[in-house]
Design a protein around this motif. Structure first.
Motif, PDB file in Angstrom:
ATOM      1  N   ALA A 165       0.617  -1.484   0.059  1.00 30.13           N
ATOM      2  CA  ALA A 165       0.054  -0.173   0.163  1.00 30.13           C
ATOM      3  C   ALA A 165       1.058   1.492   0.017  1.00 30.13           C
ATOM      4  O   ALA A 165       0.359   2.194  -0.774  1.00 30.13           O
ATOM      5  CB  ALA A 165      -1.033  -0.674   1.037  1.00 30.13           C
ATOM      6  N   TRP A 166       2.149   1.002   0.642  1.00 26.47           N
ATOM      7  CA  TRP A 166       2.641   2.548   0.578  1.00 26.47           C
ATOM      8  C   TRP A 166       3.294   2.528  -0.339  1.00 26.47           C
ATOM      9  O   TRP A 166       3.520   3.946  -0.988  1.00 26.47           O
ATOM     10  CB  TRP A 166       4.114   2.559   1.470  1.00 26.47           C
ATOM     11  CG  TRP A 166       4.792   3.167   2.624  1.00 26.47           C
ATOM     12  CD1 TRP A 166       5.839   4.046   1.345  1.00 26.47           C
ATOM     13  CD2 TRP A 166       4.057   4.450   3.602  1.00 26.47           C
ATOM     14  NE1 TRP A 166       6.300   5.107   2.080  1.00 26.47           N
ATOM     15  CE2 TRP A 166       5.929   5.485   3.117  1.00 26.47           C
ATOM     16  CE3 TRP A 166       3.308   4.974   4.311  1.00 26.47           C
ATOM     17  CZ2 TRP A 166       5.596   6.595   3.655  1.00 26.47           C
ATOM     18  CZ3 TRP A 166       3.872   5.900   5.342  1.00 26.47           C
ATOM     19  CH2 TRP A 166       4.848   6.306   5.354  1.00 26.47           C
ATOM     20  N   ALA A 167       3.986   1.943  -0.950  1.00 23.35           N
ATOM     21  CA  ALA A 167       4.911   1.627  -2.152  1.00 23.35           C
ATOM     22  C   ALA A 167       4.266   1.764  -3.336  1.00 23.35           C
ATOM     23  O   ALA A 167       4.526   2.521  -4.545  1.00 23.35           O
ATOM     24  CB  ALA A 167       5.379   0.594  -2.444  1.00 23.35           C
ATOM     25  N   SER A 168       2.602   1.671  -3.356  1.00 23.85           N
ATOM     26  CA  SER A 168       1.746   1.959  -4.579  1.00 23.85           C
ATOM     27  C   SER A 168       1.271   2.981  -5.150  1.00 23.85           C
ATOM     28  O   SER A 168       0.982   2.694  -5.985  1.00 23.85           O
ATOM     29  CB  SER A 168       0.030   0.756  -4.457  1.00 23.85           C
ATOM     30  OG  SER A 168      -0.358   1.538  -3.725  1.00 23.85           O
ATOM     31  N   ASN A 169       1.697   4.436  -3.837  1.00 18.57           N
ATOM     32  CA  ASN A 169       1.937   5.677  -5.050  1.00 18.57           C
ATOM     33  C   ASN A 169       3.231   6.403  -4.242  1.00 18.57           C
ATOM     34  O   ASN A 169       3.020   7.501  -5.734  1.00 18.57           O
ATOM     35  CB  ASN A 169       0.180   6.651  -4.367  1.00 18.57           C
ATOM     36  CG  ASN A 169      -0.767   5.953  -5.059  1.00 18.57           C
ATOM     37  OD1 ASN A 169      -1.641   6.610  -4.791  1.00 18.57           O
ATOM     38  ND2 ASN A 169      -0.635   5.108  -5.917  1.00 18.57           N
ATOM     39  N   PHE A 170       3.763   6.398  -3.827  1.00 17.65           N
ATOM     40  CA  PHE A 170       5.444   6.028  -4.028  1.00 17.65           C
ATOM     41  C   PHE A 170       5.484   6.901  -5.119  1.00 17.65           C
ATOM     42  O   PHE A 170       6.600   7.937  -5.234  1.00 17.65           O
ATOM     43  CB  PHE A 170       5.916   5.537  -2.571  1.00 17.65           C
ATOM     44  CG  PHE A 170       6.906   6.771  -2.086  1.00 17.65           C
ATOM     45  CD1 PHE A 170       6.054   6.475  -0.737  1.00 17.65           C
ATOM     46  CD2 PHE A 170       7.765   6.234  -2.439  1.00 17.65           C
ATOM     47  CE1 PHE A 170       7.585   7.888   0.216  1.00 17.65           C
ATOM     48  CE2 PHE A 170       9.558   7.053  -1.863  1.00 17.65           C
ATOM     49  CZ  PHE A 170       9.074   7.961  -0.392  1.00 17.65           C
ATOM     50  N   PHE A 171       5.893   5.878  -6.258  1.00 21.15           N
ATOM     51  CA  PHE A 171       6.930   6.270  -6.812  1.00 21.15           C
ATOM     52  C   PHE A 171       6.055   7.494  -8.258  1.00 21.15           C
ATOM     53  O   PHE A 171       6.581   7.939  -9.226  1.00 21.15           O
ATOM     54  CB  PHE A 171       6.617   5.193  -8.016  1.00 21.15           C
ATOM     55  CG  PHE A 171       5.667   3.503  -8.650  1.00 21.15           C
ATOM     56  CD1 PHE A 171       4.478   4.798  -9.083  1.00 21.15           C
ATOM     57  CD2 PHE A 171       5.839   2.379  -7.862  1.00 21.15           C
ATOM     58  CE1 PHE A 171       3.460   3.581  -9.089  1.00 21.15           C
ATOM     59  CE2 PHE A 171       4.699   1.682  -7.661  1.00 21.15           C
ATOM     60  CZ  PHE A 171       3.278   2.426  -8.468  1.00 21.15           C
ATOM     61  N   TYR A 172       5.225   7.524  -8.233  1.00 16.24           N
ATOM     62  CA  TYR A 172       4.336   8.989  -8.870  1.00 16.24           C
ATOM     63  C   TYR A 172       4.804  10.058  -9.314  1.00 16.24           C
ATOM     64  O   TYR A 172       4.883  10.295 -10.103  1.00 16.24           O
ATOM     65  CB  TYR A 172       2.832   8.934  -8.533  1.00 16.24           C
ATOM     66  CG  TYR A 172       1.430   8.227  -8.659  1.00 16.24           C
ATOM     67  CD1 TYR A 172       1.734   7.098  -9.495  1.00 16.24           C
ATOM     68  CD2 TYR A 172       0.786   7.977  -8.555  1.00 16.24           C
ATOM     69  CE1 TYR A 172       1.136   6.382 -10.455  1.00 16.24           C
ATOM     70  CE2 TYR A 172      -0.655   7.114  -8.976  1.00 16.24           C
ATOM     71  CZ  TYR A 172      -0.209   6.081  -9.615  1.00 16.24           C
ATOM     72  OH  TYR A 172      -1.381   4.851  -9.743  1.00 16.24           O
ATOM     73  N   THR A 173       5.622   9.540  -7.610  1.00 23.57           N
ATOM     74  CA  THR A 173       6.607  11.650  -7.833  1.00 23.57           C
ATOM     75  C   THR A 173       7.733  11.534  -8.709  1.00 23.57           C
ATOM     76  O   THR A 173       7.744  12.618  -9.280  1.00 23.57           O
ATOM     77  CB  THR A 173       6.760  11.958  -6.112  1.00 23.57           C
ATOM     78  OG1 THR A 173       5.400  12.209  -5.157  1.00 23.57           O
ATOM     79  CG2 THR A 173       7.371  13.399  -6.142  1.00 23.57           C
ATOM     80  N   TYR A 174       8.074   9.911  -8.068  1.00 27.85           N
ATOM     81  CA  TYR A 174       9.145  10.350  -9.764  1.00 27.85           C
ATOM     82  C   TYR A 174       8.997  10.011 -10.675  1.00 27.85           C
ATOM     83  O   TYR A 174       9.291  11.180 -11.662  1.00 27.85           O
ATOM     84  CB  TYR A 174       9.891   8.771  -9.032  1.00 27.85           C
ATOM     85  CG  TYR A 174      10.963   8.595  -9.989  1.00 27.85           C
ATOM     86  CD1 TYR A 174      11.952   9.091  -9.867  1.00 27.85           C
ATOM     87  CD2 TYR A 174      11.487   8.126 -10.749  1.00 27.85           C
ATOM     88  CE1 TYR A 174      13.775   8.670 -10.534  1.00 27.85           C
ATOM     89  CE2 TYR A 174      12.518   7.526 -11.935  1.00 27.85           C
ATOM     90  CZ  TYR A 174      13.871   7.939 -11.379  1.00 27.85           C
ATOM     91  OH  TYR A 174      13.895   7.540 -12.626  1.00 27.85           O
ATOM     92  N   GLN A 175       7.716   9.251 -11.231  1.00 22.67           N
ATOM     93  CA  GLN A 175       7.350   9.182 -12.325  1.00 22.67           C
ATOM     94  C   GLN A 175       6.869  10.418 -13.092  1.00 22.67           C
ATOM     95  O   GLN A 175       7.047  10.367 -14.862  1.00 22.67           O
ATOM     96  CB  GLN A 175       6.392   7.675 -12.686  1.00 22.67           C
ATOM     97  CG  GLN A 175       7.343   6.613 -12.316  1.00 22.67           C
ATOM     98  CD  GLN A 175       6.181   5.906 -12.215  1.00 22.67           C
ATOM     99  OE1 GLN A 175       5.069   5.984 -12.451  1.00 22.67           O
ATOM    100  NE2 GLN A 175       6.283   4.877 -11.990  1.00 22.67           N
TER     101      GLN A 175
END
Length: 472
Positions: free
Chosen positions: A251-261
């Motif tokens: 759950a923590w990871a599943s939107n965390f990467f949006y900022t980078y992408q």
């Protein structure tokens, strides 16, 4: 059929293929919530996917998103309880209106460049998004037939992400002749606001779970309402539920990467009009990813547990390959001069490589989140339980997002952000395997599902639309 009171009961309606289009069928209701999310979160995703909310300086968008995901983290967890108390229509309608306000705040920012409105609107949107996504999660995971949850998740995800595709075309078309523009024009934000307003109206057509009838005559839940005390106790217990604790890393990871992408791939490497075009393919890739993983999780093996194991493994292997490609791309651009942005008319690998990578990130996002939703849906079958599970998932997910946007505001290096994203998604795979092994049974009845009342009489009335519950 059996008899009751000496009279034979009416036969169940035949032609199940036609019956799925009933207004009170799971298919129709999941389609409707998909359209709601097409108009609201789908357009929000297109807006965010441009990097910096369509502005040359991402600071305002980063701060607004930090406020958004901070309140989202709280109301994501509370959202399941609120949904159980007020039902889908009021919960979803209130949530949708906050998306309109958020898009309007960037229209205001386009003229006055004051962050305060955008930050406040972001915080309000976090409240509304918590309500909307808790309701969406309950509908998507509990309304479908037990053996077809992956298929319905992919149906929802495809409709929802079509919003990102259409939303990506708005800035691409409206800014096509502005290849050197710093920020999108007013028409872009106005277009988003129109779609979001339509989503709020569509949300009023969603039926409560007690009114939704599957083709076998069963209802999604026997609970018609809840109360504050019950929901407060149940929500607190989620934080001690071992099943939910195993989901936390995913759950923590599943939107965390949006900022980078969004900010450091699409926003950093491409010019404004190309960012809009890239988002068309990013969210289009999500449609493909959700369909593929939906088929895998419903049809690949007779054993539901085995389907879970295989699905997690395939997503894990594909994710490792994509993040490795991201690392190679980041090494190439880590110290490069990014003042000259890539344009879709550029030829050769300079454009093709980052474009394919961004497309692949979208593919992975859909597969990863569809997989997690399938696991959540396999833990129970009752709308009341799954609304809390989905709310917990969105709450933790949003807490991760709040941290990610603030990390970017503090100028943490792109390479560090990539490594953290890759590491967190990698850790989540074995924990999901353990959860499937311990909690997902081939018997579709979950231990946590409350006893169902006997199915209502199989007469024509249960398939007819209730005139008090919406349009036919």
């Amino acid at each position: 059929m059996g008899v009751e009171g000496g009279e034979e009961l009416p036969k169940q309606i035949e032609m199940p293929e036609k019956s799925r289009f009933r207004y009170n069928s799971p298919f129709a209701q999941v389609t409707l919530i998909g359209l709601v999310c097409f108009c609201c979160p789908g357009m929000f995703n297109a807006l965010s996917g441009m990097g910096g909310g369509g502005q040359v300086d991402p600071t305002a968008a980063n701060n607004a998103n930090t406020a958004l995901y901070t309140t989202f983290a709280i109301f994501g967890v509370l959202g399941g309880g609120i949904y159980n108390i007020f039902g889908p229509r009021l919960t979803l309608f209130a949530g949708c209106l906050t998306y309109v306000l958020y898009a309007g705040s960037f229209l205001y920012y386009n003229h006055y460049h004051h962050q305060a409105f955008a930050i406040v609107a972001g915080a309000i949107l976090g409240i509304g998004a918590g309500l909307l996504w808790a309701g969406e999660g309950a509908i998507m995971t509990s309304y479908p037939p037990i053996a077809r949850k992956g298929t319905y998740i992919s149906l929802f995800w495809s409709i929802f992400n079509m919003g990102g595709v259409i939303g990506g075309l708005i800035p691409f078309i409206s800014n096509y002749n502005r290849s050197n523009a710093a920020s999108v024009n007013d028409g872009t934000y106005i277009g988003f606001m129109c779609f979001m307003s339509a989503g709020a109206l569509i949300s009023l057509a969603i039926l409560p779970p007690s009114k939704v009838i599957r083709d076998d005559g069963s209802r999604c839940t026997n609970i018609t309402y809840s109360n504050v005390r019950t929901e407060a106790v149940e929500i607190m217990e989620l934080f001690m539920n071992w099943k939910m604790l195993l989901i936390v890393p995913a759950a923590w990871a599943s939107n965390f990467f949006y900022t980078y992408q969004f900010n450091h791939v699409n926003g950093a490497l491409f010019n404004l009009r190309t960012r809009g075009l890239n988002n068309v393919f990013y969210w289009g890739a999500q449609m493909l990813g959700s369909i593929g993983v939906g088929w895998l999780l419903d049809f690949s093996f007779p054993s539901r547990r085995m389907r879970g194991f295989v699905g997690i493994t395939i997503v894990g292997v594909l994710g490792t390959a994509i993040w490795a490609g991201g690392l190679a791309n980041q090494i190439k651009y880590n110290h490069a001069d990014l003042t000259k942005k890539l344009d879709f008319k550029d030829s050769g690998s300079a454009f093709a490589g980052p474009f394919v990578l961004y497309f692949s990130y979208g593919l992975l996002d859909a597969m990863f989140q569809s997989m997690v939703y399938w696991v959540i849906g396999a833990l129970a079958d009752d709308s009341e339980i799954l609304s809390r599970y989905s709310g917990f998932y969105k709450g933790v997910q949003s807490a991760g997002s709040a941290v990610a946007w603030q990390i970017d505001t503090h100028n943490v290096s792109r390479m560090s952000q990539l490594i953290v994203n890759w590491g967190m998604t990698t850790v989540s795979y074995p924990l999901l395997v353990v959860l499937v092994y311990l909690a997902v049974k081939d018997d579709p009845k979950s231990d946590e599902e409350p006893p169902k009342a006997s199915a209502p009489p199989l007469d024509n009335s249960i398939y007819a639309d209730n005139t008090n519950d919406g349009l036919k």
